[in-house]
Motif scaffolding. Sequence first.
Motif, PDB file in Angstrom:
ATOM      1  N   GLY A   1      37.852  48.169  34.102  1.00 54.25           N
ATOM      2  CA  GLY A   1      38.046  46.941  34.645  1.00 54.25           C
ATOM      3  C   GLY A   1      37.041  46.025  34.711  1.00 54.25           C
ATOM      4  N   GLY A   2      37.463  44.806  35.227  1.00 55.41           N
ATOM      5  CA  GLY A   2      36.408  43.616  35.451  1.00 55.41           C
ATOM      6  C   GLY A   2      37.154  42.420  35.727  1.00 55.41           C
ATOM      7  N   LEU A   3      36.553  41.227  35.606  1.00 53.66           N
ATOM      8  CA  LEU A   3      36.950  40.058  35.669  1.00 53.66           C
ATOM      9  C   LEU A   3      37.221  39.355  34.520  1.00 53.66           C
ATOM     10  CD1 LEU A   3      37.608  37.480  37.518  1.00 53.66           C
ATOM     11  CD2 LEU A   3      35.031  37.123  37.491  1.00 53.66           C
TER      12      LEU A   3
ATOM     13  N   VAL B   1      40.905  45.068  38.156  1.00 53.65           N
ATOM     14  CA  VAL B   1      41.092  44.400  37.378  1.00 53.65           C
ATOM     15  C   VAL B   1      41.390  42.802  38.016  1.00 53.65           C
ATOM     16  CG1 VAL B   1      42.647  43.485  35.459  1.00 53.65           C
ATOM     17  CG2 VAL B   1      41.884  45.883  35.556  1.00 53.65           C
ATOM     18  N   THR B   2      40.662  41.870  37.898  1.00 57.12           N
ATOM     19  CA  THR B   2      40.966  40.643  38.485  1.00 57.12           C
ATOM     20  C   THR B   2      40.897  39.584  37.474  1.00 57.12           C
ATOM     21  OG1 THR B   2      39.405  41.434  40.309  1.00 57.12           O
ATOM     22  CG2 THR B   2      39.911  39.157  40.154  1.00 57.12           C
ATOM     23  N   VAL B   3      42.102  38.894  37.267  1.00 60.10           N
ATOM     24  CA  VAL B   3      42.341  37.951  36.392  1.00 60.10           C
ATOM     25  C   VAL B   3      42.520  36.398  37.188  1.00 60.10           C
ATOM     26  CG1 VAL B   3      44.006  37.025  34.730  1.00 60.10           C
ATOM     27  CG2 VAL B   3      43.858  39.385  35.356  1.00 60.10           C
ATOM     28  N   SER B   4      41.385  35.724  36.401  1.00 56.34           N
ATOM     29  CA  SER B   4      41.300  34.208  37.263  1.00 56.34           C
ATOM     30  C   SER B   4      42.191  33.258  36.531  1.00 56.34           C
ATOM     31  CB  SER B   4      39.820  33.838  37.293  1.00 56.34           C
ATOM     32  OG  SER B   4      39.365  33.800  36.052  1.00 56.34           O
ATOM     33  N   SER B   5      42.479  32.372  37.311  1.00 55.95           N
ATOM     34  CA  SER B   5      43.488  31.264  36.613  1.00 55.95           C
ATOM     35  C   SER B   5      42.691  30.171  36.102  1.00 55.95           C
ATOM     36  CB  SER B   5      44.505  30.651  37.594  1.00 55.95           C
ATOM     37  OG  SER B   5      43.932  30.303  38.858  1.00 55.95           O
TER      38      SER B   5
ATOM     39  N   ASP C   1      48.621  40.015  37.233  1.00 51.86           N
ATOM     40  CA  ASP C   1      48.229  41.221  37.013  1.00 51.86           C
ATOM     41  C   ASP C   1      47.102  42.051  37.465  1.00 51.86           C
ATOM     42  OD1 ASP C   1      48.710  40.143  33.592  1.00 51.86           O
ATOM     43  OD2 ASP C   1      50.090  41.596  34.508  1.00 51.86           O
ATOM     44  N   THR C   2      46.330  40.814  38.494  1.00 54.07           N
ATOM     45  CA  THR C   2      45.402  41.365  39.509  1.00 54.07           C
ATOM     46  C   THR C   2      45.641  42.550  40.240  1.00 54.07           C
ATOM     47  OG1 THR C   2      44.391  39.243  39.364  1.00 54.07           O
ATOM     48  CG2 THR C   2      43.703  40.483  41.164  1.00 54.07           C
TER      49      THR C   2
END
Length: 123
Positions: free
Chosen positions: A9-11, A119-123, A90-91
């Motif tokens: 996982g991650g950014l 899991v972090t998804v940035s916009s 999906d974060t």
Amino acid sequence: QVQLVESGGGLVQAGGSLRLSCAASGRTFSNYNMGWFRQAPGKERRFVGAISWGGGMGDYADSVKGRFTISRNNAKNTVYLQMNNLKPEDTAVYYCAADTSYYGSNLGEYDYWGQGTQVTVSS
């Protein structure tokens, strides 16, 4: 019993990719059907996808179809979740789960769970 440990996982930025791994130890990994689930803040844990013990069957939630792929390597006691074209929605914390007899989307049917990976998804 089997012990499960997720990693990977991650950014990541929207549109990017990540591959999660779930390493199993203990019992014979090839005996287990595997599932991936995720839990966003303040929401219930939800089904992402599943793969049968031999890898012959795979199912996905509609929200990830065409973007996520589950695979497994029984020789390495590992199941993978390849996530492409990631979106902010999906974060979540992603969990893998295992069961010898159940295959499907009902999280209550899985006997064994990992601790999760963020899991972090940035916009």
